[in-house]
Design a protein around this motif. Structure first.
Motif, PDB file in Angstrom:
ATOM      1  N   GLY A 121     -16.081  -3.472   9.379  1.00 27.93           N
ATOM      2  CA  GLY A 121     -16.610  -4.586  10.175  1.00 27.93           C
ATOM      3  C   GLY A 121     -15.642  -5.031  11.255  1.00 27.93           C
ATOM      4  N   ALA A 122     -14.355  -5.111  10.891  1.00 28.79           N
ATOM      5  CA  ALA A 122     -13.349  -5.575  11.849  1.00 28.79           C
ATOM      6  C   ALA A 122     -13.214  -4.589  13.010  1.00 28.79           C
ATOM      7  N   LEU A 123     -13.268  -3.297  12.693  1.00 23.76           N
ATOM      8  CA  LEU A 123     -13.152  -2.289  13.751  1.00 23.76           C
ATOM      9  C   LEU A 123     -14.392  -2.277  14.639  1.00 23.76           C
ATOM     10  N   GLU A 124     -15.544  -2.419  14.015  1.00 23.55           N
ATOM     11  CA  GLU A 124     -16.791  -2.373  14.789  1.00 23.55           C
ATOM     12  C   GLU A 124     -16.917  -3.539  15.759  1.00 23.55           C
ATOM     13  N   LYS A 180      -4.653  -1.923  18.932  1.00 24.88           N
ATOM     14  CA  LYS A 180      -5.737  -2.907  18.749  1.00 24.88           C
ATOM     15  C   LYS A 180      -6.451  -2.662  17.425  1.00 24.88           C
ATOM     16  N   MET A 181      -6.649  -1.401  17.113  1.00 22.27           N
ATOM     17  CA  MET A 181      -7.326  -1.044  15.850  1.00 22.27           C
ATOM     18  C   MET A 181      -6.438  -1.429  14.675  1.00 22.27           C
ATOM     19  N   LYS A 182      -5.160  -1.108  14.821  1.00 20.45           N
ATOM     20  CA  LYS A 182      -4.185  -1.408  13.769  1.00 20.45           C
ATOM     21  C   LYS A 182      -4.180  -2.910  13.481  1.00 20.45           C
ATOM     22  N   GLU A 183      -4.165  -3.677  14.543  1.00 17.73           N
ATOM     23  CA  GLU A 183      -4.137  -5.138  14.418  1.00 17.73           C
ATOM     24  C   GLU A 183      -5.377  -5.651  13.685  1.00 17.73           C
ATOM     25  N   ALA A 184      -6.527  -5.112  14.063  1.00 18.83           N
ATOM     26  CA  ALA A 184      -7.781  -5.554  13.444  1.00 18.83           C
ATOM     27  C   ALA A 184      -7.780  -5.281  11.941  1.00 18.83           C
TER      28      ALA A 184
END
Lengths: 65, 65
Positions: free
Chosen positions: A21-24, A52-56
């Motif tokens: 969900g966070a990545l999407e 950005k993905m890592k952070e999410a």
């Protein structure tokens, strides 16, 4: 393009959902596949920065290794 | 009164939340404590039937043993 991230700490379907969900929610992310057994998360996207993905993912309480 | 249930399959904080939330929705349930390490779930209540609690937990995808 596709990025594969290795995520630690995902144990169940809820964890899978939280990460997916966070990545999407990131703009440019098209598709996310989570493999709970290996911890691999495959992200299809149009040029989203890996940090950005890592952070999410980290915001959800998981580590990217 | 207090009932302790032994629940299998809870692995993370999301699981804990799911079980706790489902039990707290039952009328007569006053307090729920989940111990992830042991799988013990302690329910303080005013006479809720154990099979109702079991059902609520199983609906979330966990086994009561």
């Amino acid at each position: 393009m596709q990025t594969t991230l290795k995520v630690e700490g995902m144990t169940c379907g809820h964890c899978e959902k939280a990460v997916k969900g966070a990545l999407e929610e990131l703009e440019g992310v098209e598709k996310v596949e989570v493999h709970l057994d290996s911890g691999n998360v495959e992200v299809s996207h149009s040029g989203v920065r890996e940090d950005k993905m890592k952070e999410a993912i980290e915001e959800q309480g998981y580590d990217v290794v």
